[in-house]
Design a protein around this motif. Structure first.
Motif, PDB file in Angstrom:
ATOM      1  N   GLU A 286       0.942  -1.214   0.120  1.00  0.00           N
ATOM      2  CA  GLU A 286       0.194   0.046   0.016  1.00  0.00           C
ATOM      3  C   GLU A 286       0.847   1.406   0.108  1.00  0.00           C
ATOM      4  O   GLU A 286       1.583   1.353   1.022  1.00  0.00           O
ATOM      5  N   ASN A 287       0.701   2.025  -0.875  1.00  0.00           N
ATOM      6  CA  ASN A 287       1.539   3.414  -0.886  1.00  0.00           C
ATOM      7  C   ASN A 287       2.961   3.054  -0.797  1.00  0.00           C
ATOM      8  O   ASN A 287       3.532   3.551   0.162  1.00  0.00           O
ATOM      9  N   VAL A 288       3.487   1.992  -1.464  1.00  0.00           N
ATOM     10  CA  VAL A 288       4.962   1.520  -1.009  1.00  0.00           C
ATOM     11  C   VAL A 288       6.100   2.496  -1.125  1.00  0.00           C
ATOM     12  O   VAL A 288       6.961   2.363  -0.253  1.00  0.00           O
ATOM     13  N   GLU A 289       6.189   3.449  -1.948  1.00  0.00           N
ATOM     14  CA  GLU A 289       7.100   4.419  -2.269  1.00  0.00           C
ATOM     15  C   GLU A 289       6.985   5.370  -1.014  1.00  0.00           C
ATOM     16  O   GLU A 289       8.234   5.811  -0.343  1.00  0.00           O
ATOM     17  N   GLU A 290       5.831   5.928  -0.586  1.00  0.00           N
ATOM     18  CA  GLU A 290       5.573   6.798   0.384  1.00  0.00           C
ATOM     19  C   GLU A 290       6.116   5.876   1.845  1.00  0.00           C
ATOM     20  O   GLU A 290       6.439   6.580   2.695  1.00  0.00           O
ATOM     21  N   ALA A 291       5.507   4.624   1.792  1.00  0.00           N
ATOM     22  CA  ALA A 291       6.013   3.830   3.068  1.00  0.00           C
ATOM     23  C   ALA A 291       7.531   3.636   3.390  1.00  0.00           C
ATOM     24  O   ALA A 291       7.999   3.540   4.278  1.00  0.00           O
ATOM     25  N   ARG A 292       8.286   3.517   2.054  1.00  0.00           N
ATOM     26  CA  ARG A 292       9.680   3.285   2.279  1.00  0.00           C
ATOM     27  C   ARG A 292      10.363   4.629   2.858  1.00  0.00           C
ATOM     28  O   ARG A 292      11.364   4.657   3.544  1.00  0.00           O
ATOM     29  N   LYS A 293       9.912   5.652   2.112  1.00  0.00           N
ATOM     30  CA  LYS A 293      10.429   7.223   2.616  1.00  0.00           C
ATOM     31  C   LYS A 293      10.206   7.358   4.039  1.00  0.00           C
ATOM     32  O   LYS A 293      11.035   7.807   4.984  1.00  0.00           O
ATOM     33  N   ARG A 294       8.951   6.845   4.297  1.00  0.00           N
ATOM     34  CA  ARG A 294       8.543   6.849   5.907  1.00  0.00           C
ATOM     35  C   ARG A 294       9.414   6.063   6.764  1.00  0.00           C
ATOM     36  O   ARG A 294       9.993   6.389   7.799  1.00  0.00           O
ATOM     37  N   PHE A 295       9.475   4.903   6.215  1.00  0.00           N
ATOM     38  CA  PHE A 295      10.353   3.915   6.938  1.00  0.00           C
ATOM     39  C   PHE A 295      11.850   4.218   7.114  1.00  0.00           C
ATOM     40  O   PHE A 295      12.668   4.140   8.318  1.00  0.00           O
ATOM     41  N   LYS A 296      12.443   5.068   6.184  1.00  0.00           N
ATOM     42  CA  LYS A 296      13.819   5.502   6.002  1.00  0.00           C
ATOM     43  C   LYS A 296      13.922   6.610   7.312  1.00  0.00           C
ATOM     44  O   LYS A 296      14.963   6.383   7.986  1.00  0.00           O
ATOM     45  N   ASP A 297      13.091   7.251   7.424  1.00  0.00           N
ATOM     46  CA  ASP A 297      12.993   8.305   8.491  1.00  0.00           C
ATOM     47  C   ASP A 297      12.880   7.658  10.066  1.00  0.00           C
ATOM     48  O   ASP A 297      13.553   8.080  10.922  1.00  0.00           O
ATOM     49  N   LEU A 298      12.057   6.771   9.929  1.00  0.00           N
ATOM     50  CA  LEU A 298      11.685   5.879  11.363  1.00  0.00           C
ATOM     51  C   LEU A 298      13.223   5.109  11.866  1.00  0.00           C
ATOM     52  O   LEU A 298      13.230   5.279  12.780  1.00  0.00           O
ATOM     53  N   ILE A 299      13.604   4.521  10.774  1.00  0.00           N
ATOM     54  CA  ILE A 299      14.634   3.400  11.237  1.00  0.00           C
ATOM     55  C   ILE A 299      16.214   4.437  11.545  1.00  0.00           C
ATOM     56  O   ILE A 299      16.790   3.778  12.323  1.00  0.00           O
ATOM     57  N   GLU A 300      16.139   5.757  11.204  1.00  0.00           N
ATOM     58  CA  GLU A 300      17.290   6.362  11.735  1.00  0.00           C
ATOM     59  C   GLU A 300      17.048   6.741  13.227  1.00  0.00           C
ATOM     60  O   GLU A 300      17.855   7.099  13.774  1.00  0.00           O
ATOM     61  N   LYS A 301      15.879   6.700  13.510  1.00  0.00           N
ATOM     62  CA  LYS A 301      15.702   6.748  15.098  1.00  0.00           C
ATOM     63  C   LYS A 301      15.419   5.762  15.800  1.00  0.00           C
ATOM     64  O   LYS A 301      15.520   5.719  17.125  1.00  0.00           O
ATOM     65  N   ALA A 302      15.389   4.595  15.428  1.00  0.00           N
ATOM     66  CA  ALA A 302      15.169   3.407  15.902  1.00  0.00           C
ATOM     67  C   ALA A 302      16.317   2.329  16.269  1.00  0.00           C
ATOM     68  O   ALA A 302      17.077   2.414  15.434  1.00  0.00           O
ATOM     69  N   ASP A 303      16.379   1.951  17.257  1.00  0.00           N
ATOM     70  CA  ASP A 303      17.325   0.987  17.623  1.00  0.00           C
ATOM     71  C   ASP A 303      16.963  -0.198  16.902  1.00  0.00           C
ATOM     72  O   ASP A 303      15.764  -0.545  16.793  1.00  0.00           O
ATOM     73  N   PRO A 304      17.842  -1.005  16.210  1.00  0.00           N
ATOM     74  CA  PRO A 304      17.710  -2.529  15.508  1.00  0.00           C
ATOM     75  C   PRO A 304      16.948  -3.358  16.292  1.00  0.00           C
ATOM     76  O   PRO A 304      15.908  -4.024  15.826  1.00  0.00           O
ATOM     77  N   VAL A 305      17.043  -3.296  17.708  1.00  0.00           N
ATOM     78  CA  VAL A 305      16.368  -4.347  18.408  1.00  0.00           C
ATOM     79  C   VAL A 305      14.921  -4.067  18.385  1.00  0.00           C
ATOM     80  O   VAL A 305      13.985  -4.854  18.614  1.00  0.00           O
ATOM     81  N   LEU A 306      14.431  -2.787  18.345  1.00  0.00           N
ATOM     82  CA  LEU A 306      13.052  -2.233  18.282  1.00  0.00           C
ATOM     83  C   LEU A 306      12.500  -2.920  16.944  1.00  0.00           C
ATOM     84  O   LEU A 306      11.482  -3.266  16.913  1.00  0.00           O
ATOM     85  N   ILE A 307      13.214  -2.846  16.213  1.00  0.00           N
ATOM     86  CA  ILE A 307      12.691  -3.289  14.654  1.00  0.00           C
ATOM     87  C   ILE A 307      12.575  -4.446  14.711  1.00  0.00           C
ATOM     88  O   ILE A 307      11.292  -5.069  14.274  1.00  0.00           O
ATOM     89  N   ALA A 308      13.108  -5.411  15.392  1.00  0.00           N
ATOM     90  CA  ALA A 308      13.129  -6.791  15.346  1.00  0.00           C
ATOM     91  C   ALA A 308      11.961  -7.267  16.211  1.00  0.00           C
ATOM     92  O   ALA A 308      11.262  -8.011  16.007  1.00  0.00           O
ATOM     93  N   VAL A 309      11.621  -6.512  17.331  1.00  0.00           N
ATOM     94  CA  VAL A 309      10.597  -6.732  18.362  1.00  0.00           C
ATOM     95  C   VAL A 309       9.238  -6.191  17.495  1.00  0.00           C
ATOM     96  O   VAL A 309       8.132  -7.205  17.690  1.00  0.00           O
ATOM     97  N   VAL A 310       9.182  -4.962  16.667  1.00  0.00           N
ATOM     98  CA  VAL A 310       8.078  -4.987  15.775  1.00  0.00           C
ATOM     99  C   VAL A 310       7.661  -5.974  14.861  1.00  0.00           C
ATOM    100  O   VAL A 310       6.620  -6.294  14.704  1.00  0.00           O
ATOM    101  N   GLU A 311       8.829  -6.541  14.238  1.00  0.00           N
ATOM    102  CA  GLU A 311       8.547  -7.505  13.248  1.00  0.00           C
ATOM    103  C   GLU A 311       8.221  -8.878  13.975  1.00  0.00           C
ATOM    104  O   GLU A 311       7.172  -9.434  13.353  1.00  0.00           O
ATOM    105  N   SER A 312       8.755  -9.136  15.142  1.00  0.00           N
ATOM    106  CA  SER A 312       8.083 -10.342  15.613  1.00  0.00           C
ATOM    107  C   SER A 312       6.641 -10.111  16.102  1.00  0.00           C
ATOM    108  O   SER A 312       6.076 -11.302  15.900  1.00  0.00           O
TER     109      SER A 312
END
Length: 338
Positions: A104-130
């Motif tokens: 859903e709106n993949v390009e927009e989501a990718r840009k948003r995700f790029k902004d978010l992971i710069e703020k996120a600890d990799p562990v947080l991303i893993a928790v979200v995916e889990s």
């Protein structure tokens, strides 16, 4: 005035104000190393505030004034505020990953995700995916996110690199990273292609290619790690910066274990059902690739930049001489052409 003493451990400050490390870096680039969460967590209980102040070139009183100013102006958050911000970030990450999974709106989501992971600890991303997996999202869905992670990590690594002369020891270490990443990506692609086959007999050619690729990766990794661990790490530690090299050492051990699991799968593949073999192989490659991407990001953004700021011309000359003695693996043409 804040009630801290010079001998208080840095952890006393970070426990009360979790984002203090980011704030300190925003005020002084000499604190860049603290922006690595793992390094900060290791250092915090060991070093006192006077040492942290001196690392930034401040007296203890000047350091406290900077911290107090950040608190008063809202740049430094308490633990309660940080926990609230973390929960909000987690919610946003989950929402944008769902967009990617659902196309859903993949390009927009990718840009948003790029902004978010710069703020996120990799562990947080893993928790979200889990959590998303528990909600019914599949391994294939997670693979889509993995592809986005990798692309963005590579962009960040590339953009954070300083201009380094081709004769500088770090230039070769960075080229090593590029080579190892290339072999991992090739292996990951081959592992995924096994899903197109129904048996070991049909997939034999791909399995042989995987065995050759992991062999080349092993040669590159072992040579790179030997040079780095025996030349660069000891010099950095000589200046009293012990935590980053120790973290990278452990990363090397973890990645070697991941590679060993893949080697064993390839060597003993017929002991598993074909479908199970493919599933395990893809999962291990995905783990290894993401782990290496994070490791490379840490080395190039933190360790190498710290070394460039700290080491003398003589240090680099010695590292180059010792590296030459240890020798180099041959870089593939694809990396030389970049």
């Amino acid at each position: 005035m804040l009630d801290y003493k010079p001998k208080d451990k840095f952890s006393k400050l970070t426990q009360t104000y979790p984002n203090i490390t980011d704030y300190l870096y925003s005020k002084n680039p000499l604190y860049k190393m603290l922006t690595n969460k793992v390094i900060a967590q290791l250092m915090a209980p060991k070093v006192d505030l006077a040492h942290v102040a001196a690392r930034g070139g401040y007296s203890f009183e000047e350091f406290l004034d900077i911290v107090e100013s950040g608190i008063k102006n809202g740049f430094v958050n308490t633990k309660q505020q940080s926990d609230s911000n973390l929960q909000e970030l987690k919610t946003q990450l989950k929402a944008v990953l769902k967009q990617i999974y659902n196309k859903e709106n993949v390009e927009e989501a990718r840009k948003r995700f790029k902004d978010l992971i710069e703020k996120a600890d990799p562990v947080l991303i893993a928790v979200v995916e889990s959590e998303l997996k528990n909600e019914g999202y599949t391994t294939d869905d997670l693979m889509k996110a993995c592809d986005v992670h990798m692309e963005l990590f590579k962009e960040q690594i590339s953009s954070s690199r300083r201009r380094i002369d081709k004769n500088h020891p770090l230039y070769r270490l960075i080229k090593d990273h590029d080579t190892i990443m290339m072999y991992m990506e090739k292996g990951f692609e081959l592992a995924n292609s096994l899903k197109d086959y129904n048996s070991y007999t049909e997939a034999l050619n791909v399995i042989n290619q995987l065995a050759q690729t992991i062999k080349l990766q092993k040669q590159a990794e072992d040579n790179h790690n030997t040079r780095q661990e025996n030349t660069l790490f000891p010099v950095i530690e000589k200046y009293g910066v012990e935590e980053p090299p120790s973290i990278m050492w452990q990363d090397h051990v973890n990645m070697k274990q991941a590679r060993n699991r893949i080697e064993k799968l390839l060597e003993n593949h017929e002991s598993l059902k074909y479908e199970d073999f493919v599933e395990h192989l893809v999962a291990n490659y995905r783990y290894m690739l993401e782990t290496f991407a994070l490791h490379t990001k840490k080395e190039q953004e933190i360790l190498y930049n710290v070394a460039l700021d700290m080491l003398s011309a003589k240090d680099w000359a010695d590292i180059k001489s010792e590296s030459d003695e240890l020798g180099y693996f041959e870089l593939p043409q694809e990396v030389l052409d970049e």
